[in-house]
Design a protein around this motif. Structure first.
Motif, PDB file in Angstrom:
ATOM      1  N   ASP A 161       0.995  -0.971   0.186  1.00 24.45           N
ATOM      2  CA  ASP A 161      -0.037  -0.634  -0.104  1.00 24.45           C
ATOM      3  C   ASP A 161       1.151   1.239   0.127  1.00 24.45           C
ATOM      4  OD1 ASP A 161      -2.156  -1.524  -0.004  1.00 24.45           O
ATOM      5  OD2 ASP A 161      -2.524  -1.163   1.783  1.00 24.45           O
TER       6      ASP A 161
ATOM      7  N   GLN B 181       2.494   2.077  -3.049  1.00 18.28           N
ATOM      8  CA  GLN B 181       1.626   2.051  -4.078  1.00 18.28           C
ATOM      9  C   GLN B 181       1.390   3.494  -3.770  1.00 18.28           C
ATOM     10  OE1 GLN B 181      -2.246   0.345  -3.441  1.00 18.28           O
ATOM     11  NE2 GLN B 181      -3.254   1.964  -5.813  1.00 18.28           N
TER      12      GLN B 181
ATOM     13  N   LYS C  87       2.792   5.801  -7.479  1.00 13.99           N
ATOM     14  CA  LYS C  87       1.461   5.497  -8.222  1.00 13.99           C
ATOM     15  C   LYS C  87       0.486   6.803  -7.948  1.00 13.99           C
ATOM     16  CE  LYS C  87      -1.519   4.531 -11.269  1.00 13.99           C
ATOM     17  NZ  LYS C  87      -1.634   4.541 -13.142  1.00 13.99           N
ATOM     18  N   THR C  88       0.427   6.136  -6.853  1.00 14.73           N
ATOM     19  CA  THR C  88      -0.895   7.122  -6.662  1.00 14.73           C
ATOM     20  C   THR C  88      -0.198   8.979  -6.030  1.00 14.73           C
ATOM     21  OG1 THR C  88      -1.684   5.453  -5.322  1.00 14.73           O
ATOM     22  CG2 THR C  88      -2.923   7.820  -4.813  1.00 14.73           C
TER      23      THR C  88
ATOM     24  N   TYR D  40       1.188  -4.533  -5.733  1.00 20.17           N
ATOM     25  CA  TYR D  40       1.661  -3.106  -5.736  1.00 20.17           C
ATOM     26  C   TYR D  40       2.678  -4.856  -4.854  1.00 20.17           C
ATOM     27  CZ  TYR D  40       0.585   0.409  -7.677  1.00 20.17           C
ATOM     28  OH  TYR D  40      -0.584   1.015  -9.045  1.00 20.17           O
TER      29      TYR D  40
END
Length: 454
Positions: A60, A63, A67-68, A387
């Motif tokens: 998490d 990610q 990414k986020t 991920y």
């Protein structure tokens, strides 16, 4: 005890200087992964004297960084300085330079474009491997790492430079990149040390970087003079750069080429090097690979059309990338105050994502230290965190060389195992060496025995 990604945490775990330094000096790649597993994926702040980076391994959190909220975590800071001395400002950079290079290079490394290069790559790989027949006939051992690098290098050089580069020059390029990749280990472990202070590896790095320039710049000049539209990357780069802004800057094309050479060759060569130790330790995997290759390829040469049918080989490669990912750390620098898993991260802080560590978290991988290709059977992958497996990174900065890997690596393995029985003659515990990529410290000496045809 693991900590869920959404759990409230106001402070990270802290590994103090007196504990962090001895562990990381001993075996930095392995110990960093152990630190992550001991924390159960929780964010860990590493006390490295004046330098206190955050180790991020929970999928998490990965990610979030890659990414986020990737715009808050950029490829800048002291960890990038050693690498930038050879790659320059290109696909491995940030901002306009990265956007420009990505726009040009991404179409050249799509799955479709890479597949179009498959026939040429298959021929080059087959020819390179056939040169080992003399070693097989005489029983002379080969250095597995050197040979894998040589085979991959010849294929990648063809893709990048077409027919412009001679074999002897191509063979000079690979060891210089290997020197650059390994000689920055001290700088990566102690990035806060001033560059006015010469440290182990500096002299070798600078000499290798200069030799790379002495090889690459003349090739660029030649390509610019030819104004060719050959089906290889250097011509495509120059054409695209000229279309963008007129005269192609030699330095920018050089940075693009050097960066993509590393992305296209390093992961494949290092994965293939680790493979022979794995196959020695897992004879059942070795036997099943041989069976599949014989069934799919038959008596003829290995062609790209065989690759999609080599299902078990694909699983072996996936597991190889999990256990021995080329990237041991993916550094980022926070550009704004933020948080990861409830831990406050101040602007300017260094964040270390570690594929090597994430791939070993027991909450996401059953028996994480065991090599088991069957974990990649379709029915076993459906509920896996996206991920938790990041051998090529993730998000907008994902490695462009990943599609090339899944064409090139199967061709190399299938050709070798179809032609020879490969025996590791010096089995031992391998030590991962930190650098731009992870490679074994020890040499793997291989005996090649010609396989009898049915």
């Amino acid at each position: 005890m693991s900590v869920a990604a959404g759990a409230v945490a106001t402070t990270p775990r802290v590994l103090p200087f007196y504990r962090a330094i001895p562990r990381l000096m001993k075996d930095p790649v392995t110990e960093l992964a152990k630190i992550a597993t001991e924390a159960g994926g929780q964010v860990v702040q590493l006390g490295l004297g004046p330098f206190r980076p955050y180790l991020v391994t929970h999928p998490d959190h990965v990610q979030r960084v890659l990414k986020t909220d990737w715009t808050k975590f950029v490829r800048e800071g002291m960890f990038w300085r050693p690498l930038r001395r050879v790659t320059g400002q290109s696909i491995l950079g940030e901002g306009e330079g990265w956007e420009s290079s990505r726009k040009i290079l991404q179409p050249l490394f799509t799955a479709r474009y890479t597949a179009s290069l498959g026939e040429d790559m298959a021929d080059i790989i087959a020819d390179s491997i056939s040169e080992l027949d003399e070693h097989a006939r005489t029983g002379r051992l080969v250095d597995g790492g050197y040979q894998m690098t040589t085979i991959v290098n010849q294929a990648v050089i063809k893709v990048l430079f077409g027919g412009r580069i001679s074999r002897d020059i191509a063979e000079r390029l690979a060891p210089e990149f290997a020197t650059c990749a390994t000689s920055i280990a001290f700088r990566l472990l102690f990035p806060f040390v001033s560059y006015s202070i010469k440290v182990p590896g500096d002299r070798a790095f600078l000499a290798a970087a200069q030799k790379i320039d002495e090889i690459v710049y003349p090739l660029i000049d030649q390509a610019r003079a030819e104004k060719s539209t050959r089906n290889e990357v250097v011509s495509a780069l120059i054409e695209a750069r000229m279309a963008q802004g007129g005269e192609a800057g030699a330095r920018q094309v050089r940075d693009d080429l050097v960066s993509i050479y590393g992305a296209a060759s390093e992961t494949t060569a290092m994965s293939l090097t680790w493979l022979w130790s794995v196959l020695h330790d897992h004879p059942d995997v070795h036997a099943r690979l041989l069976e599949e290759i014989d069934e799919v390829v038959g008596e003829g040469p290995v062609r790209p059309a065989h690759v999609p049918k080599l299902v078990y080989l694909r699983r072996v490669l996936q597991e190889l990338l999990r256990v021995y990912p080329s990237a041991w750390i993916i550094p980022r620098q926070a550009v704004a105050d933020t948080d990861i898993g409830g831990v406050r991260i101040k602007a300017g802080s260094q964040v270390l994502v570690s594929p090597y560590a994430t791939h070993r978290l027991a909450d996401f991988w059953d028996r994480p230290l065991e090599f088991d290709p069957e974990r990649w059977a379709t029915e076993n992958t459906e509920r896996r965190h996206r991920y938790s497996f990041i051998p090529f990174g993730a998000g907008p900065h994902v490695c462009l060389g990943q599609h090339l890997f899944y064409v090139e690596a199967p061709l190399v393995i299938a050709n070798l195992l179809r032609r020879y029985r490969v025996e590791l003659t010096n089995p031992q515990r391998l030590t991962p060496v930190p650098g731009a990529s992870v490679r074994p410290k020890e040499k793997l000496m291989l005996k090649l025995v010609p396989r009898a045809r049915d």
